[in-house]
Design a protein around this motif. Sequence first.
Motif, PDB file in Angstrom:
ATOM      1  N   ALA A 129      38.319  -1.734  -6.696  1.00 31.17           N
ATOM      2  CA  ALA A 129      37.902  -2.784  -7.619  1.00 31.17           C
ATOM      3  C   ALA A 129      38.056  -2.392  -9.082  1.00 31.17           C
ATOM      4  O   ALA A 129      38.123  -3.238  -9.945  1.00 31.17           O
ATOM      5  CB  ALA A 129      36.463  -3.149  -7.348  1.00 31.17           C
ATOM      6  N   GLU A 130      38.147  -1.091  -9.362  1.00 27.67           N
ATOM      7  CA  GLU A 130      38.227  -0.664 -10.759  1.00 27.67           C
ATOM      8  C   GLU A 130      39.354  -1.390 -11.490  1.00 27.67           C
ATOM      9  O   GLU A 130      39.285  -1.639 -12.667  1.00 27.67           O
ATOM     10  CB  GLU A 130      38.495   0.846 -10.852  1.00 27.67           C
ATOM     11  N   GLY A 131      40.414  -1.715 -10.731  1.00 30.29           N
ATOM     12  CA  GLY A 131      41.568  -2.366 -11.347  1.00 30.29           C
ATOM     13  C   GLY A 131      41.261  -3.762 -11.856  1.00 30.29           C
ATOM     14  O   GLY A 131      42.005  -4.318 -12.652  1.00 30.29           O
ATOM     15  N   LEU A 132      40.157  -4.351 -11.387  1.00 32.61           N
ATOM     16  CA  LEU A 132      39.835  -5.711 -11.815  1.00 32.61           C
ATOM     17  C   LEU A 132      39.361  -5.748 -13.257  1.00 32.61           C
ATOM     18  O   LEU A 132      39.335  -6.780 -13.888  1.00 32.61           O
ATOM     19  CB  LEU A 132      38.721  -6.278 -10.934  1.00 32.61           C
ATOM     20  N   ARG A 133      38.929  -4.601 -13.732  1.00 33.77           N
ATOM     21  CA  ARG A 133      38.386  -4.530 -15.069  1.00 33.77           C
ATOM     22  C   ARG A 133      39.457  -4.948 -16.068  1.00 33.77           C
ATOM     23  O   ARG A 133      40.581  -4.473 -16.022  1.00 33.77           O
ATOM     24  CB  ARG A 133      37.980  -3.093 -15.326  1.00 33.77           C
ATOM     25  N   THR A 134      39.126  -5.843 -16.944  1.00 38.95           N
ATOM     26  CA  THR A 134      40.108  -6.274 -17.927  1.00 38.95           C
ATOM     27  C   THR A 134      39.991  -5.401 -19.151  1.00 38.95           C
ATOM     28  O   THR A 134      38.910  -5.251 -19.719  1.00 38.95           O
ATOM     29  CB  THR A 134      39.853  -7.737 -18.318  1.00 38.95           C
ATOM     30  N   THR A 183      28.524   7.472 -16.894  1.00 35.48           N
ATOM     31  CA  THR A 183      27.196   7.482 -17.508  1.00 35.48           C
ATOM     32  C   THR A 183      26.843   6.113 -18.072  1.00 35.48           C
ATOM     33  O   THR A 183      25.768   5.931 -18.629  1.00 35.48           O
ATOM     34  CB  THR A 183      27.152   8.520 -18.638  1.00 35.48           C
ATOM     35  N   THR A 184      27.789   5.137 -17.950  1.00 40.10           N
ATOM     36  CA  THR A 184      27.532   3.803 -18.489  1.00 40.10           C
ATOM     37  C   THR A 184      26.777   2.972 -17.460  1.00 40.10           C
ATOM     38  O   THR A 184      27.281   2.737 -16.375  1.00 40.10           O
ATOM     39  CB  THR A 184      28.858   3.065 -18.769  1.00 40.10           C
ATOM     40  N   PRO A 185      25.572   2.523 -17.781  1.00 36.59           N
ATOM     41  CA  PRO A 185      24.915   1.616 -16.839  1.00 36.59           C
ATOM     42  C   PRO A 185      25.519   0.227 -16.992  1.00 36.59           C
ATOM     43  O   PRO A 185      25.578  -0.305 -18.104  1.00 36.59           O
ATOM     44  CB  PRO A 185      23.457   1.641 -17.293  1.00 36.59           C
ATOM     45  N   GLY A 199      26.190 -14.554 -20.562  1.00 31.75           N
ATOM     46  CA  GLY A 199      25.806 -13.327 -21.246  1.00 31.75           C
ATOM     47  C   GLY A 199      26.943 -12.864 -22.121  1.00 31.75           C
ATOM     48  O   GLY A 199      28.093 -13.256 -21.924  1.00 31.75           O
ATOM     49  N   SER A 200      26.598 -12.025 -23.104  1.00 30.66           N
ATOM     50  CA  SER A 200      27.642 -11.568 -24.020  1.00 30.66           C
ATOM     51  C   SER A 200      28.572 -10.610 -23.285  1.00 30.66           C
ATOM     52  O   SER A 200      28.257 -10.135 -22.193  1.00 30.66           O
ATOM     53  CB  SER A 200      27.014 -10.896 -25.234  1.00 30.66           C
ATOM     54  N   SER A 201      29.695 -10.296 -23.896  1.00 31.75           N
ATOM     55  CA  SER A 201      30.667  -9.493 -23.168  1.00 31.75           C
ATOM     56  C   SER A 201      30.167  -8.053 -23.073  1.00 31.75           C
ATOM     57  O   SER A 201      29.541  -7.531 -23.991  1.00 31.75           O
ATOM     58  CB  SER A 201      32.030  -9.561 -23.842  1.00 31.75           C
ATOM     59  N   GLY A 202      30.388  -7.445 -21.943  1.00 34.52           N
ATOM     60  CA  GLY A 202      29.897  -6.099 -21.704  1.00 34.52           C
ATOM     61  C   GLY A 202      28.486  -6.081 -21.160  1.00 34.52           C
ATOM     62  O   GLY A 202      27.919  -5.023 -20.934  1.00 34.52           O
ATOM     63  N   SER A 203      27.904  -7.263 -20.921  1.00 33.29           N
ATOM     64  CA  SER A 203      26.508  -7.289 -20.476  1.00 33.29           C
ATOM     65  C   SER A 203      26.392  -7.028 -18.983  1.00 33.29           C
ATOM     66  O   SER A 203      25.283  -6.817 -18.491  1.00 33.29           O
ATOM     67  CB  SER A 203      25.887  -8.638 -20.827  1.00 33.29           C
ATOM     68  N   GLY A 204      27.517  -7.052 -18.252  1.00 33.23           N
ATOM     69  CA  GLY A 204      27.465  -6.723 -16.828  1.00 33.23           C
ATOM     70  C   GLY A 204      27.704  -7.912 -15.914  1.00 33.23           C
ATOM     71  O   GLY A 204      27.467  -7.829 -14.712  1.00 33.23           O
ATOM     72  N   LYS A 205      28.218  -9.024 -16.463  1.00 31.76           N
ATOM     73  CA  LYS A 205      28.441 -10.223 -15.647  1.00 31.76           C
ATOM     74  C   LYS A 205      29.434  -9.956 -14.535  1.00 31.76           C
ATOM     75  O   LYS A 205      29.194 -10.254 -13.362  1.00 31.76           O
ATOM     76  CB  LYS A 205      28.988 -11.356 -16.531  1.00 31.76           C
ATOM     77  N   SER A 206      30.572  -9.354 -14.918  1.00 32.45           N
ATOM     78  CA  SER A 206      31.613  -9.128 -13.914  1.00 32.45           C
ATOM     79  C   SER A 206      31.128  -8.164 -12.850  1.00 32.45           C
ATOM     80  O   SER A 206      31.379  -8.357 -11.655  1.00 32.45           O
ATOM     81  CB  SER A 206      32.876  -8.572 -14.573  1.00 32.45           C
ATOM     82  N   THR A 207      30.412  -7.137 -13.278  1.00 30.07           N
ATOM     83  CA  THR A 207      29.918  -6.165 -12.310  1.00 30.07           C
ATOM     84  C   THR A 207      28.984  -6.836 -11.313  1.00 30.07           C
ATOM     85  O   THR A 207      29.053  -6.586 -10.111  1.00 30.07           O
ATOM     86  CB  THR A 207      29.203  -5.021 -13.039  1.00 30.07           C
ATOM     87  N   LEU A 208      28.131  -7.725 -11.826  1.00 34.21           N
ATOM     88  CA  LEU A 208      27.226  -8.451 -10.945  1.00 34.21           C
ATOM     89  C   LEU A 208      28.027  -9.256  -9.920  1.00 34.21           C
ATOM     90  O   LEU A 208      27.748  -9.225  -8.717  1.00 34.21           O
ATOM     91  CB  LEU A 208      26.323  -9.372 -11.775  1.00 34.21           C
TER      92      LEU A 208
HETATM   93  N1  LIG Z   1      35.460   0.284 -13.737  1.00 36.91           N
HETATM   94  C1  LIG Z   1      34.657   0.598 -14.749  1.00 36.91           C
HETATM   95  N2  LIG Z   1      34.633   1.869 -15.205  1.00 36.91           N
HETATM   96  C2  LIG Z   1      33.812   2.212 -16.220  1.00 36.91           C
HETATM   97  N3  LIG Z   1      33.009   1.363 -16.861  1.00 36.91           N
HETATM   98  C3  LIG Z   1      32.988   0.067 -16.469  1.00 36.91           C
HETATM   99  C4  LIG Z   1      33.810  -0.371 -15.394  1.00 36.91           C
HETATM  100  N4  LIG Z   1      33.602  -1.687 -15.217  1.00 36.91           N
HETATM  101  C5  LIG Z   1      32.676  -2.056 -16.150  1.00 36.91           C
HETATM  102  N5  LIG Z   1      32.310  -0.994 -16.894  1.00 36.91           N
HETATM  103  C6  LIG Z   1      31.313  -1.008 -17.975  1.00 36.91           C
HETATM  104  O1  LIG Z   1      30.169  -1.642 -17.498  1.00 36.91           O
HETATM  105  C7  LIG Z   1      29.638  -2.511 -18.468  1.00 36.91           C
HETATM  106  C8  LIG Z   1      29.580  -3.933 -17.926  1.00 36.91           C
HETATM  107  O2  LIG Z   1      30.883  -4.395 -17.720  1.00 36.91           O
HETATM  108  P1  LIG Z   1      31.241  -5.859 -17.193  1.00 36.91           P
HETATM  109  O3  LIG Z   1      30.465  -6.105 -15.964  1.00 36.91           O
HETATM  110  O4  LIG Z   1      32.707  -5.961 -17.084  1.00 36.91           O
HETATM  111  O5  LIG Z   1      30.709  -6.797 -18.354  1.00 36.91           O
HETATM  112  P2  LIG Z   1      31.102  -8.308 -18.669  1.00 36.91           P
HETATM  113  O6  LIG Z   1      31.865  -8.853 -17.532  1.00 36.91           O
HETATM  114  O7  LIG Z   1      29.796  -8.960 -18.886  1.00 36.91           O
HETATM  115  O8  LIG Z   1      31.894  -8.297 -19.913  1.00 36.91           O
HETATM  116  C9  LIG Z   1      30.504  -2.386 -19.697  1.00 36.91           C
HETATM  117  O9  LIG Z   1      29.917  -1.473 -20.588  1.00 36.91           O
HETATM  118  C10 LIG Z   1      31.784  -1.834 -19.155  1.00 36.91           C
HETATM  119  O10 LIG Z   1      32.408  -1.014 -20.127  1.00 36.91           O
END
Ligand SMILES: Nc1ncnc2c1ncn2[C@@H]1O[C@H](COP(=O)(O)OP(=O)(O)O)[C@@H](O)[C@H]1O
Lengths: 769, 174, 226
Positions: free
Chosen positions: A763-768, C17-19, C38-47
């Motif tokens: 999934a890491e690749g999904l990160r934009t 180390t990034t939550p 939520g603002s960007s980087g807030s964790g939406k995609s991760t959720l």
């Molecule tokens: N694959 C990853 N490796 C390292 N850090 C990540 C990864 N994916 C997300 N992050 C970090 O986790 C935090 C939340 O990311 P993300 O869920 O993408 O936020 P959003 O979608 O709200 O912009 C951010 O600080 C981002 O840099």
Amino acid sequence: MSPSWLRELLLGARMALAGGRSGLARATLTAVGVGLGVAMLLAAVSIPHMMQARSDRGAARADQNYGTQVARTDRSTLVGVADMQYRDTSFRGRLVQAEGSQPVLPPGLSALPRPGEMAVSPALARLLVSPEGALLRERLHYPTTALIADEGLQGPGELAFYLGTDTLTADTSGVSRRNAFGDENTSEGLDPVLLLLVVIIFVVLLLPVAMFVASAIRFGGDSRDRRLAGVRLVGADTGMARRIAAGEAMLSALLGIAAGAVMFLAGRSFVGSVELMGISVYPSDVQPDPVLAALIVLAVPAAAVVVTMLSLRRVLIEPLGVVRRGADTPRRLWWRLLMPALGVLLLLPLVGSVSKESEGFSEWQVIGGVCLILLGVATLLPWLVQSVVRRIHGGPVAWQLAVRRLQLDGSMSARAVTGVAVAVAGAIGLQMMFAAVEANYQRFSGQDSTRAQISIAARMPHGWSDAAGFAARLAATPGVTSVTPRSVLSLNLPASPSGEQASAPLTIGECAVLRRLAELGDCADGDVFLVDNPDVPVPAPGATVTLNEEGEGATWTIPSGARTVRPLSDPLNGDTVGLLATPAALPVAIRDRPDLQLQALVTVDAAATDTVDRVTNTRWELDPLGTTWELNPTVVDNKFAQIRRGLFAGAAATLLLIGASLLVVVLEQLRDRRRLLAVLVAFGTRRRTMSWAILWQTAVPVVLGLVLACAAGVGLGAVLLRIIGAPVAIDWAGIGVVSALAGGVILLVTGLSLPVLWRLMRAEGLRTE
Amino acid sequence: MSIGHSFLGLLEGRPRHGYDLKRAYDERFSPGRPLHHGQVYATLSRLLKNGLVVVDGLEPGEGPERKRYAVTDAGITDVQSWLSQPEKPEPYLQSVLYTKVVLALMTGRPADEILDVQRTEHLRLMREVTRRKTGGDLAEQLICDHALFHLEADLRWLELTAARLNELAARVRP
Amino acid sequence: MTEPLLVGTDLFKMYGTTPALRGSSLTVRAGEIVAVMGSSGSGKSTLLHCLAGIVRPDDGTVVYAGRQISAMSDVERSALRRRDFGFVFQFGQLVPELTCVENVALPLRLDGVRRKEAERRSREWLDRLEVGDVAGKLPGQISGGQGQRIAVARALVTEPKVVFADEPTGALDSLNGEKVMQLLGQAARDTGAAVVLVTHEPRVAAYADREVVVRDGASLDLERVA
Ligand SMILES: Nc1ncnc2c1ncn2[C@@H]1O[C@H](COP(=O)(O)OP(=O)(O)O)[C@@H](O)[C@H]1O
Ligand SMILES: [Mg+2]
């Protein structure tokens, strides 16, 4: 060059290194790739010097007179040939004896060893003290008083010894008197057919290496294009972008040359400690030909620039991104056919002109022709892949993904496979030539190794009266089951009415021995038999014959009771010819001639080990100047065998190299598609599906490449066979082996790229970014 | 002022009865909030008085609904000038919400709760408008979009304010 | 109110180390559209990734239709994503060498539907999303808005129970964005699919039935606050 030109080139060079870790990784990859290729090219151009140095040293220690009479002086040294085999290695041995107070020395010695002492090569010294050398130690049990220096050896791993003695006489066969060592023209050159083979081997192996270098320069091409688009955005025009690209390519090439030089030097220092195919090489012998080396150093950066320019031709670098042109434009066929056609035209005039006895040939014409045919494979393959893939429809998902990818960008994969195809085409052509030439260089010896396994030759000081004792000593050797002693002398027959002087062999042996050679019927000591074999006419009973051996010409009248008998097949020489005599039938002058040579056929217990070496040890005690050899139905000419082994080693190395570049291309493609892979994973794509897609994507162009390569290889082989005047025969087995090798490389590449694929399918690749 | 101008514009096409005018206006410009009869009457008599419309025909009975109106040349000129005049942009700096936030901060009440509640309310309204929009025709969609963009602007302001509450608090607290 | 279909509870996720998530919870009921803001980087995609079983949370549970996703094997989760979930991302999600209709058919084919049948159903969806005319084109030859509609068609073609959309209109202008959202919302309601819609645009979020705000990796369910 105007200053702005220079600035842009330098900017390009800087950009090659910029881009943080990934930029550095890319530059390293290219440098390593180009470096590998350059190192291989440097090694190849070092071979002429290496061969020359070896053959020079070989000539410098030449010590055979071949019958020439040499006068005895104060400096005379007698040299007896005592070459031998231990386990699988044959090596050089000499008995040496000073005739005067200041004997000449062979190269590598500072003094002749005294009788009973020996000088050995470092490798032999090591072998003699090692556990593996135990049996050899029994044979060469003499104290070692000196080591042979490098100038007296062909390579660091060569086994050789000089044993001092005082029993040699100048007139013994196998003994030469030397007042100086060395001989101008002792080394046999390659005959034209073998030379043709060697030239073609070089072309066939080095062309793919050159193509590998070209593809290594393209490593990271996509990201470079994106970078150039960035440069365009800030105002560079197309020309500037191209010059920047050229600068980048040139720097990579230069780094590659540096890396190649380092690898070459590292490999060279390492070369002294390896032995490949019985050949070891001194690092100092590995020196690139200066002209060719300079050519490499100039050609690689030039090629880098040309390749880059060519690859930019199909790409439109716009400020907002990269547009790939010509995905739909069908490739034109005619000019792609032009190359192989030209190649064939170049070779055709040579048809029938090269044979073992012919004068030689234009090497450049051959190189040019073969290169053009093989480059034809390289140019035809993209066309073939595009034409075929465009017509494929349907199939399972993995197949569909692969085919569609090839349809969209087939040239990428085709390019990567081109090297494999060229190597395979060349190897098939060579293989065909080998199969044809092999027959000429493989003598059918007529030996039958099922009836006897070892043949011994040893001089008997008192003639035939020693035979029984010698045979008993041999028979007592562990592992030996039977010994059949006999001697063979050559007889001059009375001149025929037409005046021709014929000769025939006379075989001496007991009835039991002779009975194996011909259908004797009754036999008693004192009988003589004439063998009825049309190959060698024999005189009638009552005729007087002369001994045709060194020294005196004793005569003998064939007893009138001599019977004519039909020949049987002999394990050593095929059908028996000449005369057969029991010992009592011969005059003492002939029978007990000093130094009469005993020929003994030995059978061994198949279960016993090391019997050949034990028998050699016994024979060594009986006569160090004698010989021992194993019976073999066929004998391959030694030089030919070496060339063949060289080809296989080279082909394997080349294919591995190309496999490495294929791997890089596949990995690069994967990394470019990281995000897409992640998306595919998100909606539940199985690993299996993607793995198959990768395999198909590699396999389809490879199979097409192999088909093309087989066709081109057979064509090349046919032309080559016509050149040496051999009938055209397709060597299916060779094609199978070479294709299987190439297929194996593909599987290996796919196998190695799968872990990366799986790692990227997360999934890491999904990160934009 | 815009009801009058809208009437004039509607009459430009053809003369209409009063009830016809009201229906057309309600449909186009104010769906879900029909005009009162009184509003229609007052507006039309003002237009008549200013000479921007004339009575073009009469039906039996009483009231403006029974009369048919037509636009005059003066009326057409008046619509034209209204259309070419830009609306004065409204600086909403003194909005009630701002006042509330500042007051909350000054009195030590939780200002972010005010913002969150407001945010929820805004979004609720946006959802409602969006729902109406997805059901409506093009005109309705455009009107809804106008509302949505305004609401969105407010929301953005809410978010930005939420993000800068601490800064603001430092300013307004003595 | 209907039973919850997908429930994430107290989700934690660290990247190095990034939550990225610090105790986030979210409940999705069948057929509802939930906006995650939520603002960007807030964790939406991760959720979203955790809820969809793409990423395994470090702590917390995700339960879908009574089954705990976080305890499933990779193979089970893949199968679940293939059958019950659909995905729309911001960009770069169409396979560039496949035509639009082949892209839409891909999830069906991955699940073993025959090519003819898969492409027939895909064409229906393309028509429904008003992009039937580009069915035979490659993704590189169509506009961004059309591309997102293709992606929506692909997400819905398997008639999933939940569609996860991560900034589906993020790369589009407002008109195209509106259109895509309208079509997505409509199609989801028609098929009864629930939608988890990650966005930071209020106008896009307004297509949802309710919204959840993620701040610093923790989600705040506004309906409960209100
Ligand atoms: N694959 C990853 N490796 C390292 N850090 C990540 C990864 N994916 C997300 N992050 C970090 O986790 C935090 C939340 O990311 P993300 O869920 O993408 O936020 P959003 O979608 O709200 O912009 C951010 O600080 C981002 O840099
Ligand atoms: Mg995101």
